[in-house]
Design a protein around this motif. Structure first.
Motif, PDB file in Angstrom:
ATOM      1  N   GLN A  47      25.250 -21.241  -9.275  1.00 45.35           N
ATOM      2  CA  GLN A  47      24.809 -21.216 -10.676  1.00 45.35           C
ATOM      3  C   GLN A  47      24.404 -22.618 -11.138  1.00 45.35           C
ATOM      4  O   GLN A  47      23.400 -22.782 -11.841  1.00 45.35           O
ATOM      5  CB  GLN A  47      25.913 -20.675 -11.580  1.00 45.35           C
ATOM      6  CG  GLN A  47      26.147 -19.191 -11.441  1.00 45.35           C
ATOM      7  CD  GLN A  47      27.323 -18.714 -12.283  1.00 45.35           C
ATOM      8  OE1 GLN A  47      28.066 -19.514 -12.844  1.00 45.35           O
ATOM      9  NE2 GLN A  47      27.490 -17.411 -12.358  1.00 45.35           N
ATOM     10  N   ASN A  48      25.183 -23.610 -10.737  1.00 48.54           N
ATOM     11  CA  ASN A  48      24.886 -24.987 -11.110  1.00 48.54           C
ATOM     12  C   ASN A  48      23.538 -25.415 -10.525  1.00 48.54           C
ATOM     13  O   ASN A  48      22.722 -26.059 -11.203  1.00 48.54           O
ATOM     14  CB  ASN A  48      26.007 -25.917 -10.636  1.00 48.54           C
ATOM     15  CG  ASN A  48      25.877 -27.318 -11.183  1.00 48.54           C
ATOM     16  OD1 ASN A  48      25.343 -27.522 -12.256  1.00 48.54           O
ATOM     17  ND2 ASN A  48      26.344 -28.286 -10.435  1.00 48.54           N
ATOM     18  N   LEU A  49      23.299 -25.041  -9.262  1.00 45.60           N
ATOM     19  CA  LEU A  49      22.034 -25.376  -8.616  1.00 45.60           C
ATOM     20  C   LEU A  49      20.869 -24.670  -9.317  1.00 45.60           C
ATOM     21  O   LEU A  49      19.810 -25.267  -9.548  1.00 45.60           O
ATOM     22  CB  LEU A  49      22.085 -24.993  -7.131  1.00 45.60           C
ATOM     23  CG  LEU A  49      20.885 -25.374  -6.288  1.00 45.60           C
ATOM     24  CD1 LEU A  49      20.684 -26.888  -6.316  1.00 45.60           C
ATOM     25  CD2 LEU A  49      21.067 -24.903  -4.858  1.00 45.60           C
ATOM     26  N   GLN A  50      21.081 -23.391  -9.676  1.00 44.90           N
ATOM     27  CA  GLN A  50      20.035 -22.653 -10.398  1.00 44.90           C
ATOM     28  C   GLN A  50      19.763 -23.295 -11.763  1.00 44.90           C
ATOM     29  O   GLN A  50      18.612 -23.429 -12.173  1.00 44.90           O
ATOM     30  CB  GLN A  50      20.445 -21.190 -10.589  1.00 44.90           C
ATOM     31  CG  GLN A  50      20.428 -20.389  -9.305  1.00 44.90           C
ATOM     32  CD  GLN A  50      21.040 -19.013  -9.476  1.00 44.90           C
ATOM     33  OE1 GLN A  50      21.670 -18.710 -10.487  1.00 44.90           O
ATOM     34  NE2 GLN A  50      20.868 -18.166  -8.468  1.00 44.90           N
ATOM     35  N   ALA A  51      20.831 -23.713 -12.451  1.00 43.73           N
ATOM     36  CA  ALA A  51      20.657 -24.367 -13.747  1.00 43.73           C
ATOM     37  C   ALA A  51      19.916 -25.688 -13.572  1.00 43.73           C
ATOM     38  O   ALA A  51      19.034 -26.024 -14.363  1.00 43.73           O
ATOM     39  CB  ALA A  51      22.021 -24.598 -14.414  1.00 43.73           C
ATOM     40  N   TYR A  52      20.261 -26.436 -12.535  1.00 44.24           N
ATOM     41  CA  TYR A  52      19.597 -27.712 -12.255  1.00 44.24           C
ATOM     42  C   TYR A  52      18.108 -27.470 -11.981  1.00 44.24           C
ATOM     43  O   TYR A  52      17.252 -28.170 -12.507  1.00 44.24           O
ATOM     44  CB  TYR A  52      20.275 -28.379 -11.055  1.00 44.24           C
ATOM     45  CG  TYR A  52      19.680 -29.698 -10.673  1.00 44.24           C
ATOM     46  CD1 TYR A  52      19.953 -30.845 -11.398  1.00 44.24           C
ATOM     47  CD2 TYR A  52      18.830 -29.796  -9.568  1.00 44.24           C
ATOM     48  CE1 TYR A  52      19.403 -32.074 -11.041  1.00 44.24           C
ATOM     49  CE2 TYR A  52      18.280 -31.021  -9.208  1.00 44.24           C
ATOM     50  CZ  TYR A  52      18.569 -32.150  -9.940  1.00 44.24           C
ATOM     51  OH  TYR A  52      18.018 -33.343  -9.591  1.00 44.24           O
ATOM     52  N   ASP A  53      17.813 -26.448 -11.170  1.00 49.74           N
ATOM     53  CA  ASP A  53      16.412 -26.103 -10.883  1.00 49.74           C
ATOM     54  C   ASP A  53      15.680 -25.697 -12.166  1.00 49.74           C
ATOM     55  O   ASP A  53      14.530 -26.081 -12.383  1.00 49.74           O
ATOM     56  CB  ASP A  53      16.328 -24.968  -9.858  1.00 49.74           C
ATOM     57  CG  ASP A  53      16.737 -25.414  -8.459  1.00 49.74           C
ATOM     58  OD1 ASP A  53      16.805 -26.641  -8.218  1.00 49.74           O
ATOM     59  OD2 ASP A  53      17.004 -24.536  -7.615  1.00 49.74           O
ATOM     60  N   ALA A  54      16.370 -24.907 -13.010  1.00 49.00           N
ATOM     61  CA  ALA A  54      15.751 -24.473 -14.265  1.00 49.00           C
ATOM     62  C   ALA A  54      15.464 -25.672 -15.166  1.00 49.00           C
ATOM     63  O   ALA A  54      14.398 -25.757 -15.780  1.00 49.00           O
ATOM     64  CB  ALA A  54      16.657 -23.469 -14.987  1.00 49.00           C
ATOM     65  N   VAL A  55      16.403 -26.602 -15.233  1.00 50.04           N
ATOM     66  CA  VAL A  55      16.198 -27.803 -16.055  1.00 50.04           C
ATOM     67  C   VAL A  55      15.009 -28.599 -15.523  1.00 50.04           C
ATOM     68  O   VAL A  55      14.146 -29.040 -16.294  1.00 50.04           O
ATOM     69  CB  VAL A  55      17.482 -28.674 -16.085  1.00 50.04           C
ATOM     70  CG1 VAL A  55      17.188 -30.076 -16.610  1.00 50.04           C
ATOM     71  CG2 VAL A  55      18.551 -28.008 -16.932  1.00 50.04           C
ATOM     72  N   ASN A  56      14.938 -28.774 -14.209  1.00 52.03           N
ATOM     73  CA  ASN A  56      13.801 -29.503 -13.629  1.00 52.03           C
ATOM     74  C   ASN A  56      12.484 -28.791 -13.889  1.00 52.03           C
ATOM     75  O   ASN A  56      11.469 -29.429 -14.176  1.00 52.03           O
ATOM     76  CB  ASN A  56      14.013 -29.721 -12.134  1.00 52.03           C
ATOM     77  CG  ASN A  56      15.008 -30.830 -11.859  1.00 52.03           C
ATOM     78  OD1 ASN A  56      15.185 -31.726 -12.673  1.00 52.03           O
ATOM     79  ND2 ASN A  56      15.659 -30.770 -10.730  1.00 52.03           N
ATOM     80  N   ARG A  57      12.502 -27.457 -13.793  1.00 54.28           N
ATOM     81  CA  ARG A  57      11.289 -26.682 -14.063  1.00 54.28           C
ATOM     82  C   ARG A  57      10.879 -26.848 -15.530  1.00 54.28           C
ATOM     83  O   ARG A  57       9.706 -27.065 -15.837  1.00 54.28           O
ATOM     84  CB  ARG A  57      11.535 -25.211 -13.733  1.00 54.28           C
ATOM     85  CG  ARG A  57      10.298 -24.354 -13.804  1.00 54.28           C
ATOM     86  CD  ARG A  57      10.526 -22.928 -13.345  1.00 54.28           C
ATOM     87  NE  ARG A  57      11.591 -22.266 -14.055  1.00 54.28           N
ATOM     88  CZ  ARG A  57      12.794 -21.988 -13.556  1.00 54.28           C
ATOM     89  NH1 ARG A  57      13.087 -22.308 -12.312  1.00 54.28           N
ATOM     90  NH2 ARG A  57      13.713 -21.383 -14.273  1.00 54.28           N
ATOM     91  N   LEU A  58      11.863 -26.794 -16.429  1.00 51.97           N
ATOM     92  CA  LEU A  58      11.564 -26.963 -17.851  1.00 51.97           C
ATOM     93  C   LEU A  58      11.062 -28.375 -18.143  1.00 51.97           C
ATOM     94  O   LEU A  58      10.154 -28.553 -18.965  1.00 51.97           O
ATOM     95  CB  LEU A  58      12.806 -26.659 -18.701  1.00 51.97           C
ATOM     96  CG  LEU A  58      13.197 -25.183 -18.759  1.00 51.97           C
ATOM     97  CD1 LEU A  58      14.515 -25.015 -19.490  1.00 51.97           C
ATOM     98  CD2 LEU A  58      12.112 -24.356 -19.423  1.00 51.97           C
ATOM     99  N   LYS A  59      11.631 -29.369 -17.460  1.00 48.16           N
ATOM    100  CA  LYS A  59      11.140 -30.743 -17.632  1.00 48.16           C
ATOM    101  C   LYS A  59       9.683 -30.829 -17.194  1.00 48.16           C
ATOM    102  O   LYS A  59       8.857 -31.452 -17.863  1.00 48.16           O
ATOM    103  CB  LYS A  59      11.978 -31.727 -16.811  1.00 48.16           C
ATOM    104  CG  LYS A  59      13.293 -32.108 -17.442  1.00 48.16           C
ATOM    105  CD  LYS A  59      14.015 -33.123 -16.561  1.00 48.16           C
ATOM    106  CE  LYS A  59      15.359 -33.511 -17.119  1.00 48.16           C
ATOM    107  NZ  LYS A  59      16.066 -34.445 -16.221  1.00 48.16           N
ATOM    108  N   GLY A  60       9.371 -30.201 -16.057  1.00 44.03           N
ATOM    109  CA  GLY A  60       7.987 -30.189 -15.572  1.00 44.03           C
ATOM    110  C   GLY A  60       7.060 -29.497 -16.558  1.00 44.03           C
ATOM    111  O   GLY A  60       5.952 -29.968 -16.826  1.00 44.03           O
ATOM    112  N   GLU A  61       7.513 -28.371 -17.112  1.00 47.75           N
ATOM    113  CA  GLU A  61       6.698 -27.654 -18.097  1.00 47.75           C
ATOM    114  C   GLU A  61       6.519 -28.496 -19.355  1.00 47.75           C
ATOM    115  O   GLU A  61       5.432 -28.531 -19.934  1.00 47.75           O
ATOM    116  CB  GLU A  61       7.346 -26.309 -18.441  1.00 47.75           C
ATOM    117  CG  GLU A  61       7.285 -25.305 -17.309  1.00 47.75           C
ATOM    118  CD  GLU A  61       8.047 -24.031 -17.610  1.00 47.75           C
ATOM    119  OE1 GLU A  61       8.497 -23.833 -18.764  1.00 47.75           O
ATOM    120  OE2 GLU A  61       8.207 -23.215 -16.685  1.00 47.75           O
ATOM    121  N   LYS A  62       7.587 -29.182 -19.764  1.00 50.34           N
ATOM    122  CA  LYS A  62       7.495 -30.034 -20.943  1.00 50.34           C
ATOM    123  C   LYS A  62       6.484 -31.159 -20.708  1.00 50.34           C
ATOM    124  O   LYS A  62       5.658 -31.455 -21.578  1.00 50.34           O
ATOM    125  CB  LYS A  62       8.869 -30.633 -21.274  1.00 50.34           C
ATOM    126  CG  LYS A  62       8.856 -31.544 -22.469  1.00 50.34           C
ATOM    127  CD  LYS A  62      10.200 -32.203 -22.686  1.00 50.34           C
ATOM    128  CE  LYS A  62      10.124 -33.228 -23.802  1.00 50.34           C
ATOM    129  NZ  LYS A  62      11.294 -34.066 -23.864  1.00 50.34           N
TER     130      LYS A  62
END
Length: 138
Positions: A51-66
Motif C-alpha cells: 500500500q505504501n509503494l502504491q501510495a508513493y507511486d500515486a504521489v509521483n504520478r500526481l506530481k508528474g500530472e501537476k
C-alpha cells in the motif's frame, strides 16, 4: 525397600509429570498461536508495504500530472499573452487604417467639391456660348 521407595517416588512424581506434560502442551499451543500471530503480522506488514509503494507511486504520478498541468498553464499563459499583444497590434493597425480612411474620405470630399465647382464653372462658361451657337469656348 529400595524398590518400594522407587515406586513410591515414581507414584509421587506422576502428578508432577502430568503437570509438566500439560505445561509443555500449553507452551506448544502458545508457541503455535504466537507463530500464527507473527505470520499474520508479517503478512499485514507486507500488505502495508505494498500500500505504501502504491501510495508513493500515486504521489509521483500526481506530481508528474501537476508538473504537466503547470507546463500547460504556462504555455496557455504565453499563448494568451502573445494573442493579446497581436490583438493590440491589430487594434492599433485598425485605428490607423480608420484614420487613413477618414483622411481619404475627407480628401475625396474636397476633390469632389472641387470637381463640382469646376464643372459648374465649365457649365457656366459653356452655356452662354451654346446660346450663341458656339460649342467650344476658345
Amino acid at each position: 525397600r529400595a524398590e518400594h521407595d522407587k515406586a513410591q517416588a515414581a507414584l509421587e512424581a506422576e502428578p508432577f509429570k502430568a503437570q509438566a506434560e500439560r505445561t509443555r502442551a500449553e507452551a506448544d499451543s502458545s508457541k503455535r498461536r504466537l507463530e500464527e500471530q507473527v505470520s499474520k503480522l508479517l503478512s499485514d506488514l507486507e500488505a502495508l508495504k505494498r500500500q505504501n509503494l502504491q501510495a508513493y507511486d500515486a504521489v509521483n504520478r500526481l506530481k508528474g500530472e501537476k508538473e504537466a498541468l503547470q507546463r500547460d498553464s504556462d504555455t496557455t499563459r504565453h499563448v494568451l499573452n502573445a494573442h493579446e499583444q497581436a490583438q493590440a497590434r491589430t487594434d492599433g493597425e485598425k485605428e490607423m487604417l480608420n484614420r487613413m480612411l477618414d483622411q481619404y474620405r475627407a480628401s475625396q470630399a474636397t476633390v469632389d467639391e472641387d470637381n463640382q465647382r469646376k464643372q459648374r464653372r465649365i457649365n457656366e462658361q459653356v452655356t452662354p456660348h451654346r446660346r450663341n451657337g458656339i460649342n467650344h469656348p476658345d
